[in-house]
Design a protein around this motif. Structure first.
Motif, PDB file in Angstrom:
ATOM      1  N   ARG A 196      52.346  70.388-116.119  1.00  0.00           N
ATOM      2  CA  ARG A 196      51.225  70.341-117.054  1.00  0.00           C
ATOM      3  C   ARG A 196      49.967  69.835-116.367  1.00  0.00           C
ATOM      4  O   ARG A 196      48.857  70.313-116.629  1.00  0.00           O
ATOM      5  N   ILE A 197      50.134  68.879-115.473  1.00  0.00           N
ATOM      6  CA  ILE A 197      48.994  68.363-114.710  1.00  0.00           C
ATOM      7  C   ILE A 197      48.386  69.475-113.852  1.00  0.00           C
ATOM      8  O   ILE A 197      47.172  69.667-113.816  1.00  0.00           O
ATOM      9  N   LEU A 198      49.246  70.224-113.178  1.00  0.00           N
ATOM     10  CA  LEU A 198      48.749  71.304-112.318  1.00  0.00           C
ATOM     11  C   LEU A 198      48.058  72.389-113.127  1.00  0.00           C
ATOM     12  O   LEU A 198      47.012  72.909-112.718  1.00  0.00           O
ATOM     13  N   SER A 199      48.623  72.734-114.284  1.00  0.00           N
ATOM     14  CA  SER A 199      48.014  73.768-115.130  1.00  0.00           C
ATOM     15  C   SER A 199      46.650  73.317-115.643  1.00  0.00           C
ATOM     16  O   SER A 199      45.677  74.075-115.616  1.00  0.00           O
ATOM     17  N   ALA A 200      46.577  72.064-116.113  1.00  0.00           N
ATOM     18  CA  ALA A 200      45.310  71.538-116.621  1.00  0.00           C
ATOM     19  C   ALA A 200      44.278  71.435-115.501  1.00  0.00           C
ATOM     20  O   ALA A 200      43.105  71.795-115.684  1.00  0.00           O
ATOM     21  N   ALA A 201      44.710  70.965-114.350  1.00  0.00           N
ATOM     22  CA  ALA A 201      43.790  70.843-113.212  1.00  0.00           C
ATOM     23  C   ALA A 201      43.288  72.217-112.782  1.00  0.00           C
ATOM     24  O   ALA A 201      42.100  72.379-112.461  1.00  0.00           O
ATOM     25  N   GLY A 202      44.186  73.217-112.771  1.00  0.00           N
ATOM     26  CA  GLY A 202      43.773  74.567-112.389  1.00  0.00           C
ATOM     27  C   GLY A 202      42.698  75.111-113.318  1.00  0.00           C
ATOM     28  O   GLY A 202      41.728  75.733-112.871  1.00  0.00           O
ATOM     29  N   ARG A 203      42.872  74.872-114.629  1.00  0.00           N
ATOM     30  CA  ARG A 203      41.855  75.342-115.587  1.00  0.00           C
ATOM     31  C   ARG A 203      40.519  74.646-115.350  1.00  0.00           C
ATOM     32  O   ARG A 203      39.457  75.280-115.355  1.00  0.00           O
ATOM     33  N   LEU A 204      40.578  73.330-115.141  1.00  0.00           N
ATOM     34  CA  LEU A 204      39.342  72.580-114.930  1.00  0.00           C
ATOM     35  C   LEU A 204      38.678  72.945-113.601  1.00  0.00           C
ATOM     36  O   LEU A 204      37.445  73.069-113.523  1.00  0.00           O
TER      37      LEU A 204
END
Length: 254
Positions: A15-23
């Motif tokens: 979830r951290i990686l997905s959120a970071a990728g979007r940001l």
């Protein structure tokens, strides 16, 4: 006591990686802070640092996760016996992966395609990403070699041909729009047909049923429906591979 089940640590990491990728994709690497990522997920800073030591660590892990997942999905789709059918599967899987995971693949292209950001990674991490990308190139080259040996394909140079195919599939995200006339599967079929027509031994001969040439527009760039010029989101995977494997193209036969 909360009645909600706790998510496993591995799930939080993803979830951290997905959120970071979007940001990263929306605001860029410099415009995204660790605090922004934690806020996006509704977690504390210490919880974020429990999984990643720094923003650079998240940045590399995101790129590595997207790239390895992409390669795995394409490689797993290629299981036909004949090279021509393997190439069809390869192209379709590449296009589907690009379009079905456009948030991740688009962010990857934008971020890793930025030479300044890419070079900001430590040499060992940059080299690791390069090894995965070269392994992907070898999948395409292996299919081309076998097709050439069996007489199913005809081309002059192996590496440039592989680059051309990968580059063609890579940029599908620059023009495809969900909800348009063609869906993901139809576009993947169109691309596979184009690649196989390019590779076939009689590709240099005119097609009997070829339509009359369409007059070209005088406009220097293709435009999207909204009027914006179509621009690649960053340097393509094949462009980066070309830099990394430049020596591979020197003196290669077939």
């Amino acid at each position: 006591m909360s009645t909600h089940p706790r998510r496993p640590p591995s799930d939080l990491r993803e979830r951290i990686l997905s959120a970071a990728g979007r940001l990263f994709g929306e605001h860029g690497y410099d415009g995204t802070s660790m605090r922004d990522i934690a806020k996006q997920l509704g977690i504390s800073g210490p919880a974020l640092y429990w999984h990643f030591q720094s923003k650079e660590d998240i940045f590399f892990s995101f790129l590595d996760s997207v790239l390895r997942g992409f390669v795995k999905s394409v490689e797993g789709a290629v299981d036909a016996e004949s090279p021509d059918q393997q190439m069809r599967q390869f192209v379709k899987a590449h296009v589907r992966a690009q379009l079905e995971q456009v948030d991740r693949t688009g962010a990857y292209a934008k971020l890793y395609g930025n030479a300044q950001l890419r070079n900001s990674l430590p040499a060992d991490r940059n080299a690791e990403l390069g090894r995965v990308e070269r392994a992907y190139l070898e999948i395409c080259k292996g299919i081309l070699r076998e097709g050439l040996q069996l007489g199913q394909f005809d081309f002059r140079e192996l590496t440039p041909t592989a680059f051309a195919i990968i580059n063609m599939c890579e940029y599908v995200i620059t023009w495809f729009r969900p909800g348009g006339r063609l869906g993901v599967e139809e576009v993947s079929e169109v691309y596979a047909d184009l690649v196989l027509r390019m590779l076939r031994p009689d590709a240099g001969q005119p097609l009997a049923s070829a339509p009359a040439p369409v007059a070209r527009s005088a406009a220097p760039h293709a435009r999207r429906p909204g009027g914006d010029e179509t621009r690649p989101p960053g340097r393509s995977r094949s462009a980066r591979l070309r830099d990394q494997a430049e020596s591979d193209t020197q003196g290669e036969e077939g």
